[in-house]
Design an enzyme around this catalytic site. Sequence first.
Site, short mmCIF file in Angstrom:
data_model
loop_
_atom_site.label_atom_id
_atom_site.label_comp_id
_atom_site.label_asym_id
_atom_site.label_seq_id
_atom_site.Cartn_x
_atom_site.Cartn_y
_atom_site.Cartn_z
N LYS A 53 53.62 -39.25 12.00
CA LYS A 53 52.79 -39.04 13.19
C LYS A 53 52.91 -40.23 14.15
CE LYS A 53 49.19 -37.14 10.40
NZ LYS A 53 47.83 -36.75 10.08
N GLN A 97 43.19 -41.11 8.07
CA GLN A 97 43.94 -40.16 7.25
C GLN A 97 43.14 -39.76 6.01
OE1 GLN A 97 46.75 -38.63 8.06
NE2 GLN A 97 46.94 -37.56 6.12
N ASP A 120 41.06 -35.93 15.87
CA ASP A 120 41.22 -35.07 14.70
C ASP A 120 40.22 -33.91 14.70
OD1 ASP A 120 43.03 -35.20 12.65
OD2 ASP A 120 41.96 -36.73 11.51
N1 GUN Z 1 45.11 -34.92 5.80
C1 GUN Z 1 45.70 -33.70 5.81
N2 GUN Z 1 45.64 -33.17 7.04
C2 GUN Z 1 45.00 -34.07 7.83
C3 GUN Z 1 44.64 -34.07 9.21
O1 GUN Z 1 44.88 -33.14 9.98
N3 GUN Z 1 43.99 -35.18 9.63
C4 GUN Z 1 43.70 -36.21 8.81
N4 GUN Z 1 43.05 -37.24 9.30
N5 GUN Z 1 44.02 -36.23 7.54
C5 GUN Z 1 44.67 -35.17 7.05
#
Ligand code: GUN
Length: 294
Positions: A53, A97, A120
């Site tokens: 990302k 995350q 998010d």
């Molecule tokens: N872990 C799995 N998918 C995501 C997501 O879309 N955002 C975050 N912060 N963690 C994740």
Amino acid sequence: MSARILDGESFASRLHRETSVRVDKLKSRGITPGLVFIRVGEDPASRAYVSRKEKRAQEAGINSRTLVLPESTLLPALLGEIDTLNADPKVHGILIQSPLPASLPNDLVYARVSPAKDVDGFHPVNFGKLLLGDPTGFLPCTPAGILEILRLGEIPTSGKHAVVVGRGQIVGRPLALLLARKAPGTDCTVTLAHSRTADLPSLTRQADILIGALGRPLFLKKEHVKPGAIVVDVGVNRIPDQANPRGYRLVGDVDFESVKTVAGAITPNPGGVGPMTIALLLSNTVRAAEDLSR
Ligand code: GUN
């Protein structure tokens, strides 16, 4: 017959191009969108996700970096880091995350991120706005990315029966709410099913649009799918594989090889939902920068 492939990579490239144009506009006003990832601990999957990302964000011209904190981080220290980022005018988006170490309470951590920087869409304010249909909130990236797959794949949704298998907070629950909204690109009749749903195959076989989001490797098989249905695979599961140098391989929640013989269209995995999640994260970040600089 083999299903049409809903190519998330090519849809994501289209969105990235739009995002880059918006980044350039902001830059011409002296604003560089800033995105900070927080990763707590060394979970190998999270390391891979965050670095992918971060790289994509940089390619789009977004100033991105990752704050790595040790597994032993205590709640006050993590909340302090979030407060610092909330107050930093160069930071427009904050992503923590998931999963966090078990010792850290998810709800307190995600609720600490300023809703205006919550790219998010995990903050209770943004989740509430999703429920209310308030467009000023941030939508969670994976559900929003799936709606974009349906839109760009020109899949009719109005009045269709969507069955979402998996009720998790990040994907299944918000996606079910979004698909049921009275709005273009949604307007579905929605069933939210899960691994304990009685006689799941007879239910999923009623789906015009079937979403696998329960996190179980290769769970949805040909028997679960109505001929011609649209199938979206959200899962990312590691299964042991001695033939692979890493000792594992990644598979989705959908048994792609068998399902593609009956589905009308299907997302590949990898290359389906994953790239779209990143594309929506970057577009949310640019929107945060636009909103915060008004
Ligand atoms: N872990 C799995 N998918 C995501 C997501 O879309 N955002 C975050 N912060 N963690 C994740």
